[in-house]
Design a protein around this motif. Structure first.
Motif, mmCIF file in Angstrom:
data_model
loop_
_atom_site.group_PDB
_atom_site.id
_atom_site.type_symbol
_atom_site.label_atom_id
_atom_site.label_comp_id
_atom_site.label_asym_id
_atom_site.label_seq_id
_atom_site.Cartn_x
_atom_site.Cartn_y
_atom_site.Cartn_z
ATOM 1 N N TYR A 63 0.853 -1.196 0.000
ATOM 2 C CA TYR A 63 0.000 0.000 0.000
ATOM 3 C C TYR A 63 0.883 1.237 0.000
ATOM 4 N N ASP A 64 0.531 2.211 -0.785
ATOM 5 C CA ASP A 64 1.310 3.434 -0.902
ATOM 6 C C ASP A 64 0.943 4.403 0.231
ATOM 7 N N ILE A 65 1.784 4.472 1.253
ATOM 8 C CA ILE A 65 1.489 5.342 2.391
ATOM 9 C C ILE A 65 2.058 6.748 2.208
ATOM 10 N N VAL A 66 2.852 6.953 1.160
ATOM 11 C CA VAL A 66 3.437 8.291 0.929
ATOM 12 C C VAL A 66 2.750 9.015 -0.227
ATOM 13 N N TYR A 67 1.719 8.398 -0.770
ATOM 14 C CA TYR A 67 0.893 9.024 -1.800
ATOM 15 C C TYR A 67 1.709 9.564 -2.973
ATOM 16 N N ASN A 68 2.548 8.689 -3.495
ATOM 17 C CA ASN A 68 3.309 8.968 -4.715
ATOM 18 C C ASN A 68 4.315 10.115 -4.572
ATOM 19 N N ASP A 69 4.709 10.418 -3.345
ATOM 20 C CA ASP A 69 5.715 11.448 -3.080
ATOM 21 C C ASP A 69 7.074 10.754 -3.010
ATOM 22 N N TYR A 70 7.877 10.893 -4.058
ATOM 23 C CA TYR A 70 9.131 10.153 -4.138
ATOM 24 C C TYR A 70 10.184 10.637 -3.146
ATOM 25 N N LEU A 71 10.211 11.922 -2.875
ATOM 26 C CA LEU A 71 11.179 12.424 -1.896
ATOM 27 C C LEU A 71 10.849 11.914 -0.502
ATOM 28 N N LEU A 72 9.576 11.963 -0.138
ATOM 29 C CA LEU A 72 9.149 11.428 1.150
ATOM 30 C C LEU A 72 9.410 9.925 1.217
ATOM 31 N N ALA A 73 9.214 9.244 0.102
ATOM 32 C CA ALA A 73 9.455 7.803 0.048
ATOM 33 C C ALA A 73 10.929 7.496 0.291
ATOM 34 N N ALA A 74 11.811 8.283 -0.324
ATOM 35 C CA ALA A 74 13.246 8.060 -0.157
ATOM 36 C C ALA A 74 13.676 8.260 1.290
ATOM 37 N N VAL A 75 13.150 9.308 1.927
ATOM 38 C CA VAL A 75 13.533 9.606 3.314
ATOM 39 C C VAL A 75 12.895 8.620 4.281
ATOM 40 N N PHE A 76 11.589 8.472 4.205
ATOM 41 C CA PHE A 76 10.874 7.609 5.147
ATOM 42 C C PHE A 76 11.246 6.143 4.950
ATOM 43 N N GLY A 77 11.351 5.723 3.694
ATOM 44 C CA GLY A 77 11.750 4.344 3.422
ATOM 45 C C GLY A 77 13.162 4.073 3.893
#
Length: 290
Positions: A106-120
């Protein structure tokens, strides 16, 4: 915390479970939905899932690929790291595969790649650090990194892992494009920094040199209040040309304040040098384990 978890096998395995849950969360909740290849077997599994979706609905599950690709790496671990390491790695690999299976995509960052890079990166790095803290591996490229670390101990496991995963990220450019790969590189970097900080932070200490004419009183007080060993090193003051005793002591980060207070209270003119220690092995600190 490290000492508590080392006392029981249950605590040892709880760390592995907690670490693999965090790692699986970073894959299923961040990387897979956005098709970010951050390296490792799970990164390759994302590519395989995408490619095989042409023939298989939904593609080959990541958890299944994770198990299948780890088989040859287990053979290397058996030869290089031994049975004990393989036992822990097997548990960690199975734990990660189960976590990948039970955690929904499930996409919890709503397609925000910068947030995905940091949070992931934070999630994955924290999980990886917890697993490495038990001297285990989840298999995949981190298993390969630990095998390499056996022969190249002057590089940390996360540093080796960064190089290996970086190459896999470059391969991901072909499958998903340059933009996603660039964000994935940020995630890999954050993962390495977080896991490295967890490993080094647990071993971090302070080293103090104390130069004083009242060295005997200071040493006795330090040993009494802190229960730490103190070593007297013979030294010569080049200005006064007099023989002196320089005290050498390694303490935890919290204890360095007390040590300084003890020295100054006994001798306000004491000369104190404090520096960081990256790792301490021995009585009162981390026990050595092969």
């Amino acid at each position: 915390m490290e000492k508590i978890f080392k006392k029981t096998n249950a605590g040892h395995y709880l760390l592995i479970i907690a670490g693999t849950l965090l790692m699986a969360a970073s894959v299923n909740l961040v990387y897979d939905p956005l098709e970010m290849v951050t390296g490792g077997v799970t990164g390759l599994a994302i590519v395989i899932k995408k490619v095989t979706s042409i023939w298989i609905k939904g593609g080959i599950p990541i958890w299944l690929t994770n198990i299948l690709l780890n088989i040859p790496l287990f053979l290397a671990a058996w030869l290089v790291r031994g049975k004990a390491f393989l036992k822990n790695t097997f548990f960690a690999t199975v734990s990660l595969s189960i976590a990948l299976y039970i955690i929904p995509t499930y996409d919890i960052v709503y397609n925000d790649y910068l947030l995905a890079a940091v949070f992931g990166g934070v999630l994955g790095g924290a999980g990886l650090g917890l697993v490495f803290m038990t001297l285990s591996s989840t298999g995949g490229t981190d298993l390969l990194a630990m095998v390499v670390h056996k022969f190249k101990p002057y590089y940390t496991v996360p540093q080796i892992l960064t190089v290996i995963d970086g190459l896999i990220v470059l391969a991901g450019v072909i499958s998903f494009g340059l933009t996603k790969a660039l964000y994935a590189i940020i995630a890999v970097y954050i993962t390495a920094k977080i896991s490295d900080s967890i490993l080094e932070g647990l071993k971090f200490a302070k080293m103090a040199y104390v130069i004083s004419d009242y060295y005997d009183d200071i040493a006795k007080q330090v040993m009494k209040e802190l229960d730490r060993g103190v070593t007297g090193v013979s030294a010569t003051g080049m200005y006064s040309n007099k023989d002196k005793k320089m005290l050498f002591c390694v303490v935890s980060k919290k204890e360095i304040v007390t040590l300084t207070d003890i020295a100054v209270s006994i001798d306000p003119k004491a000369f104190i040098i404090v520096s960081d220690v990256r790792e301490v092995t021995g009585e009162g600190f981390r026990e050595y384990r092969q």
